[in-house]
Design a protein around this motif. Structure first.
Motif, PDB file in Angstrom:
ATOM      1  N   ALA A 481       0.831  -1.205   0.000  1.00  0.00           N
ATOM      2  CA  ALA A 481       0.000   0.000   0.000  1.00  0.00           C
ATOM      3  C   ALA A 481       0.864   1.254   0.000  1.00  0.00           C
ATOM      4  O   ALA A 481       0.562   2.238  -0.698  1.00  0.00           O
ATOM      5  N   MET A 482       1.975   1.216   0.766  1.00  0.00           N
ATOM      6  CA  MET A 482       2.869   2.372   0.816  1.00  0.00           C
ATOM      7  C   MET A 482       3.510   2.630  -0.545  1.00  0.00           C
ATOM      8  O   MET A 482       3.614   3.770  -1.001  1.00  0.00           O
ATOM      9  N   VAL A 483       3.929   1.547  -1.232  1.00  0.00           N
ATOM     10  CA  VAL A 483       4.554   1.683  -2.555  1.00  0.00           C
ATOM     11  C   VAL A 483       3.573   2.284  -3.542  1.00  0.00           C
ATOM     12  O   VAL A 483       3.914   3.195  -4.310  1.00  0.00           O
ATOM     13  N   PHE A 484       2.339   1.802  -3.532  1.00  0.00           N
ATOM     14  CA  PHE A 484       1.328   2.332  -4.455  1.00  0.00           C
ATOM     15  C   PHE A 484       1.028   3.804  -4.160  1.00  0.00           C
ATOM     16  O   PHE A 484       0.788   4.596  -5.083  1.00  0.00           O
ATOM     17  N   ARG A 485       1.027   4.178  -2.880  1.00  0.00           N
ATOM     18  CA  ARG A 485       0.810   5.582  -2.533  1.00  0.00           C
ATOM     19  C   ARG A 485       1.926   6.457  -3.084  1.00  0.00           C
ATOM     20  O   ARG A 485       1.686   7.547  -3.600  1.00  0.00           O
ATOM     21  N   LYS A 486       3.177   5.967  -2.946  1.00  0.00           N
ATOM     22  CA  LYS A 486       4.324   6.727  -3.441  1.00  0.00           C
ATOM     23  C   LYS A 486       4.248   6.883  -4.960  1.00  0.00           C
ATOM     24  O   LYS A 486       4.529   7.957  -5.504  1.00  0.00           O
ATOM     25  N   ILE A 487       3.896   5.791  -5.644  1.00  0.00           N
ATOM     26  CA  ILE A 487       3.774   5.853  -7.113  1.00  0.00           C
ATOM     27  C   ILE A 487       2.678   6.838  -7.506  1.00  0.00           C
ATOM     28  O   ILE A 487       2.839   7.644  -8.440  1.00  0.00           O
ATOM     29  N   LYS A 488       1.576   6.787  -6.777  1.00  0.00           N
ATOM     30  CA  LYS A 488       0.466   7.697  -7.060  1.00  0.00           C
ATOM     31  C   LYS A 488       0.883   9.148  -6.837  1.00  0.00           C
ATOM     32  O   LYS A 488       0.539  10.042  -7.629  1.00  0.00           O
TER      33      LYS A 488
END
Length: 495
Positions: A481-488
């Motif tokens: 979830a943290m990785v996807f937030r960063k990508i977003k």
């Protein structure tokens, strides 16, 4: 945690840049420029220095991290006091080295006599490392880790590469190159001093009376106690290389060292996370935040295994390809099973999370001595038994057994004393994903005659399959979830 994560990412980035340089140095430059016995000597001198360093440092590095929160009004007096103790510790080590010169020399006299000509170089590097590690410990206490990591992992390796290149072009003979290692280490230390001075955290104040006497006593006692733990842990990691030189020869150590160095890449994320986690764990213990430490213990176990296991997979599925680029491949590829065994040992270290750091900063830190001394004795015995039977693979197997036993003992102790447990379902699901990803590469991906193409295809498929399994198993949901937030966030900024 955001600052912890940021520093971990930056130090990991520096570590992997250093890995690229290290790969170039050990897998191509050294085998291309130097003979196997010269590589063995080059690395043995460095390993001896690394092995002596914690004895000279007397555990002060961990002591700085532990007691730093308690010296808010006299930080720089505490800093200079720590440096003084480190220099005094080196002086004691040098006296012992002189007194026991004969037994030390006799260990290398038969198989690797050239080592005895350069013990002085090892001592000089030891002194520089003592100062450098204390500077790093003080910088780490301010959570300034990215640049120190860049200096240690990148700059130092670049300087070593330049040193070897200079020898290749005939600017100096081989003996001067060995002595030149001390200059490379000194330049790295000087850069560390410059960085700290620029950031206002390098000040020598000698008002040692400002430091409470009770704190000095506790600090000194803690250092002496943790000395054996720190030195023993390094002994477990380095004694195999030195024993290979002593029992087999410098040529064998060259093969072993290259294999070992490939495997060491696996633990780079763990090192970065550990460096950042140490002051955090120390502060949590100071505030008695045991629940938070247990949660961090579990979180680090999942996150570092997620990364380190992928690195291990990519190395092992490409092991033949990696050795393809090594000059004099037929000599050095004998060490591929060293890569496997040491790699498994590193994964063992990763699975048990930051157990050593937790013990060091808890009130039970004295247990570190018992565990480490037992493991030191075990690893020496294992090496003495297994090296004559299996050669360099025996040394690697001894390290694997020692690392597993060492971590298991620490895990059991932490579980009994503090009730902490790093193992969650996510850890076992990640291991399962790793095994299935290896099976995919071994049984289903055909080999290509083109090495670079084979690396790209094999690495891409294994990585994609591994990450897909992690997602399907929901093994690391928080990290995902943290990785996807960063990508977003990145894409949002690009719009």
């Amino acid at each position: 945690m955001s600052k912890l994560a940021k520093q971990s990412i930056l130090t990991t980035f520096s570590a992997y840049i250093g890995v690229v340089i290290g790969y170039f140095n050990l897998l191509w430059l050294l085998p291309y420029v130097l003979k196997p016995d010269q590589i063995g000597l080059f690395k043995t001198i460095q390993d001896i220095a690394l092995l002596m360093m914690p004895f000279a440092q007397m555990g002060i590095g961990n002591g700085i991290t532990r007691f730093f929160p308690q010296v808010t009004d006299s930080k720089f007096s505490f800093f200079s006091f720590s440096l003084f103790l480190g220099i005094a510790g080196f002086a004691v080590l040098m006296v012992f080295t002189i007194l026991f010169r004969e037994p030390i020399s006799s260990a290398f006299a038969e198989k690797s006599p050239a080592v005895n000509q350069y013990i002085q170089v090892a001592l000089i590097i030891t002194f520089i490392l003592v100062i450098h590690t204390l500077l790093e410990a003080f910088s780490r206490s301010y959570l300034k880790l990215a640049i120190p990591s860049l200096i240690r992992d990148v700059l130092l390796r670049l300087l070593i590469a330049l040193l070897v290149i200079g020898y290749f072009f005939g600017w100096y003979p081989f003996p001067q190159m060995i002595w030149g290692m001390s200059i490379a280490y000194f330049l790295a230390m000087a850069c560390m001093v410059f960085y700290m001075n620029k950031n206002g955290i390098f000040q020598l104040q000698f008002n040692w009376s400002d430091i409470p006497l009770s704190l000095k006593k506790d600090f000194f006692r803690y250092n002496i106690i943790t000395l054996l733990g720190t030195a023993g842990a390094l002994l477990i990691m380095k004694i195999d290389s030195i024993m290979v030189s002593s029992m087999i020869g410098l040529d064998a150590n060259a093969i072993y060292t290259i294999g070992f160095s490939i495997a060491v890449v696996i633990e780079m994320p763990r090192r970065a996370i550990s460096q950042v986690a140490m002051p955090v764990i120390s502060e949590m213990f100071a505030k008695n935040q045991l629940t938070e430490i247990n949660a961090l213990y579990k979180k680090i176990a999942v996150n570092q295994l997620l990364i380190c296991l992928l690195v291990f997979l990519l190395i092992w599925v490409n092991i033949e390809n990696l050795y393809h680029f090594v000059p004099n491949r037929s000599i050095y590829e004998q060490g591929k099973w060293v890569v496997l065994l040491i790699g498994l040992g590193k994964i063992t270290d990763v699975i048990f999370s930051v157990n050593g750091e937790i013990i060091v900063f808890s009130r039970f830190y004295t247990f570190n001595i018992t565990a480490t001394l037992l493991m030191c004795a075990a690893v020496i015995i294992f090496n003495l038994m297994l090296i004559p039977l299996y050669g360099i693979e025996g040394a690697a197997l001894a390290s694997l057994i020692a690392m597993f036993c060492y971590n298991l003992v620490k895990y059991i102790y932490i579980k009994i004393r503090l009730g902490f447990n790093p193992f969650t379902t996510g850890v076992f699901l990640i291991l399962l994903a790793g095994v299935l990803s290896w099976a995919l590469s071994y049984y289903l991906i055909p080999e290509s005659a083109y090495v670079v193409l084979d690396i790209l295809i094999r690495s891409g498929i294994v990585t994609a399959f591994y990450l897909l399994l992690i997602h399907l198993f929901k093994a690391a949901q928080e990290t995902e979830a943290m990785v996807f937030r960063k990508i977003k966030d990145v894409f949002s900024q690009l719009r």
